[in-house]
Structures are given as structure tokens and as C-alpha cells.
Motif scaffolding. Structure first.
Motif, PDB file in Angstrom:
ATOM      1  N   ILE A   1       0.860  -1.178   0.000  1.00 36.94           N
ATOM      2  CA  ILE A   1       0.000   0.000   0.000  1.00 36.94           C
ATOM      3  C   ILE A   1       0.896   1.227   0.000  1.00 36.94           C
ATOM      4  O   ILE A   1       2.104   1.129   0.239  1.00 36.94           O
ATOM      5  CB  ILE A   1      -0.960   0.048   1.207  1.00 36.94           C
ATOM      6  CG1 ILE A   1      -0.167   0.062   2.524  1.00 36.94           C
ATOM      7  CG2 ILE A   1      -1.943  -1.101   1.171  1.00 36.94           C
ATOM      8  CD1 ILE A   1      -1.041   0.302   3.753  1.00 36.94           C
TER       9      ILE A   1
ATOM     10  N   GLY B   1      -4.103   4.527   1.585  1.00 42.02           N
ATOM     11  CA  GLY B   1      -3.474   3.500   2.405  1.00 42.02           C
ATOM     12  C   GLY B   1      -3.949   3.552   3.845  1.00 42.02           C
ATOM     13  O   GLY B   1      -4.137   2.521   4.500  1.00 42.02           O
TER      14      GLY B   1
ATOM     15  N   THR C   1      -1.322   3.628  -3.182  1.00 48.52           N
ATOM     16  CA  THR C   1      -2.352   2.616  -2.973  1.00 48.52           C
ATOM     17  C   THR C   1      -3.253   2.523  -4.197  1.00 48.52           C
ATOM     18  O   THR C   1      -3.607   3.539  -4.796  1.00 48.52           O
ATOM     19  CB  THR C   1      -3.194   2.981  -1.732  1.00 48.52           C
ATOM     20  OG1 THR C   1      -2.317   3.151  -0.613  1.00 48.52           O
ATOM     21  CG2 THR C   1      -4.221   1.917  -1.424  1.00 48.52           C
TER      22      THR C   1
END
Length: 340
Positions: A73, A79, A102
Motif C-alpha cells: 500500500i 493506504g 495505494t
């Protein structure tokens, strides 16, 4: 790229999921396809931590399975949403931080629950998960589920060396795109939807069995149910859809929920057709709440599933899907009260 570890790892995982986290921006639209226009007024747009790996991990954990999740991520707002969603759910989430950010998706959702997704994968092809990160978890797993993120394909050799069963979801694979092929041919359980291959879905399912190592191929067809094909079958077996426990609101995450129900049954040693029935119940349950992975089926919801033979009523479904030529016809729907 840095590793951030939040907790001690589980002693063992029933299911270890690789890849597939991200954030969905859900846009309600009046109809699909969306008519061409400069702009459309819509209901409030929401952001949800979603994507397939998140859904499978959350769904398995909600069913009481010890679940691990490994992925990349970003050190970014999306994230943070992923971390927040997974916190306290029982999922042992062990992310690596990627400078590429992400993954994202924008999902258009119509009033009948259907959706169209625009997926921003953003991972570069050279991205790899270091073995020192995933091998300790892999050695403690009973079953591995690979999302079709590119880096996950490089874990197959280690999975095979450890003799672990593995599943994957090809989503709307057309049977032709090369990205999906290795996942299709190197997995023991292969999930996909009928949407990508259309009339060729039966042939695609047979090719996966003939060319790969799968013990079963399962094609989901939304409100049309699902199809199960094993090496013992001449043609795919129809698994009817079931009556949702409430009105259909949003089909985001229904396929992931189906996978969770199926794996729950398989890890309990249940026959493949019973596993598919459990998957159908979990998938129907997921359609009854807005957003992604917000209605998670629990073990109590799956009790007595095999004995309950009700099929989905057309008035309760997002849409009735005609089976592609060569696949079994759905049985005539039995009308049940709303919310049954």
C-alpha cells in the motif's frame, strides 16, 4: 520501500491472502450504461476501503478463519483507509509501503445494484514482494489465495514447493488475456465471472481444467447463480442463486464474498457443490448493504444452507442473467417473501 509491522504474526493461518487491497470511490448513477452527457447529478459519493484481497480477507475472518493478508500500500490517504478498515477485524495485515501509492477504483453503481468499475492498479511490473517478507507467513498457511496482482504470480513456485493448495479469482477474464493465464493454470480452485467470456464461458472453464491443475472451476453469474465444473463433469453444474436476506442495494464485493463462503466450506472438508452453495449465500448477503465489503456473512448465516433449496426470485434480484449457450438453464424461481 519500507516494511511496517504492527503486531506479532499468527501462529498459523487458515487462509493467507496475497495482494488486492485498495480504495473504491463509489458513484451512484441513475442507470448503466450511463448516458453520454457533460455532467450528471448523483447522490453522495463515498470512499470505501475495498478491492478483492481486502474482501476475501475480511470475509474469511468474519467466518472465523485465521486470516493473513500481505500486500503493498502507499503511505497516503487511501493506504490509511485500508489500514483503518482492517484494524480490529481479526485480519493479520502485513503491508509493505510502496512509493507508487495505494490502488484505487471508481465504481459506478446503478439503483438495481449493478456496477461498472474503473481500476487503477498503479503497481509497476517490476514490483516484487521480498521472500523474507512472505515466506514466514506462507510456511504457516493451510491455504493461499492469490489476487491477480502482477507481483503475486512470483509466489507460485514457493507455494508449490510447500505443497499448499491455492485459489485465485480471475474476475471477468475472457479466456484470452495473457495476464490471467498463469493464475488460471497454476491454481487448485479457480473463480471467475461469466461476464468476460460470454458465450465461450463453458469452453474457458474446460480449458482451465484441461490445461492446468485445478480441481474445480467456478464461474459466477450474478443473479443467474454460478456454475461449477470439475474433472468428473461433462458440462458445468448450475448452482442456483439464493434469496438475499434483504433488498439488493449494491453488488460490489459479492464475488469476493462468494469466494469466502466457498473456501469456508472447503477448509471444513465439505463437497465442492456444497461449497458453491455456501458461496452463493455469502454472495447474496453481500448485496444487501451499500459500499464495498460492508455486509459480511458470518458462520450463523451459513448454518442449514445445504438443506435450504430456495432459489432467487426475479423480483428480488438486481437482474436475471440468461446463461450463455451450452450451460444449464436456471430452475424456475420460487417466489419468497421479501427478506426471506
Amino acid at each position: 520501500m519500507t516494511f511496517q509491522q504492527d503486531s506479532e504474526p499468527y501462529d498459523a493461518y487458515d487462509v493467507l491472502v496475497f495482494g488486492g487491497t485498495g480504495v473504491d470511490t463509489v458513484v451512484p448513477v441513475g442507470a448503466l450504461p450511463v448516458p453520454l452527457a457533460d455532467s450528471h447529478p448523483v447522490a453522495p459519493i463515498r470512499e470505501w476501503a475495498g478491492h478483492t484481497g481486502t474482501g476475501v480477507a475480511l470475509g474469511c475472518a468474519a467466518l472465523g478463519l485465521a486470516t493473513g493478508l500481505l500486500d503493498f500500500i502507499g503511505d497516503d490517504h487511501p493506504g490509511g483507509l485500508v489500514r483503518e478498515r482492517l484494524a480490529g477485524t481479526g485480519v493479520d495485515f502485513r503491508p509493505l509501503i510502496s512509493p507508487h501509492g495505494t490502488r484505487r477504483a471508481v465504481n459506478l453503481v446503478s439503483p438495481d445494484g449493478r456496477r461498472m468499475s474503473f481500476h487503477d492498479a498503479r503497481d509497476p511490473r517490476e514490483l516484487r514482494m521480498p521472500a523474507e517478507h512472505y515466506l514466514p507467513a506462507l510456511r504457516r498457511a493451510r491455504h493461499v489465495h492469490l489476487s491477480i496482482t502482477h507481483f503475486a504470480r512470483f509466489v507460485y513456485d514457493d507455494i508449490e514447493a510447500l505443497g499448499l493448495p491455492v485459489s485465485t479469482d480471475l474476475h471477468d477474464w475472457d479466456g484470452l488475456t495473457e495476464h490471467h493465464r498463469e493464475f488460471a493454470l497454476r491454481s487448485d480452485l479457480v473463480f471467475l465471472s461469466t461476464a468476460g467470456a460470454g458465450e465461450r464461458i463453458g469452453s474457458v472453464m474446460r480449458d482451465i481444467l484441461r490445461q492446468g491443475r485445478a480441481e474445480a472451476v467456478i464461474a459466477t453469474a450474478g443473479a443467474g447463480g454460478a456454475y461449477l465444473l470439475t474433472p468428473d463433469d461433462r458440462t458445468p453444474r448450475l448452482v442456483p442463486a439464493v434469496v438475499p436476506p434483504g433488498p439488493v442495494v449494491d453488488s460490489n464485493g459479492a464475488g469476493d464474498a462468494f469466494t469466502c463462503g466457498f473456501l469456508y466450506g472447503r477448509l471444513a472438508g465439505r463437497p465442492l457443490e456444497e461449497c458453491a452453495r455456501l458461496g452463493a449465500v455469502a454472495g447474496a448477503h453481500a448485496c444487501t448493504a451499500p459500499g464495498t465489503h460492508t455486509a459480511l456473512v458470518g458462520p450463523d448465516d451459513l448454518r442449514g444452507v445445504v438443506a435450504d433449496t430456495r432459489v432467487v426470485a426475479p423480483t428480488l434480484t438486481a437482474r436475471v442473467v440468461e446463461p450463455p449457450p451450452g450451460l444449464p438453464e436456471p430452475p424456475e424461481a420460487q417466489v419468497s417473501p421479501a427478506g426471506a
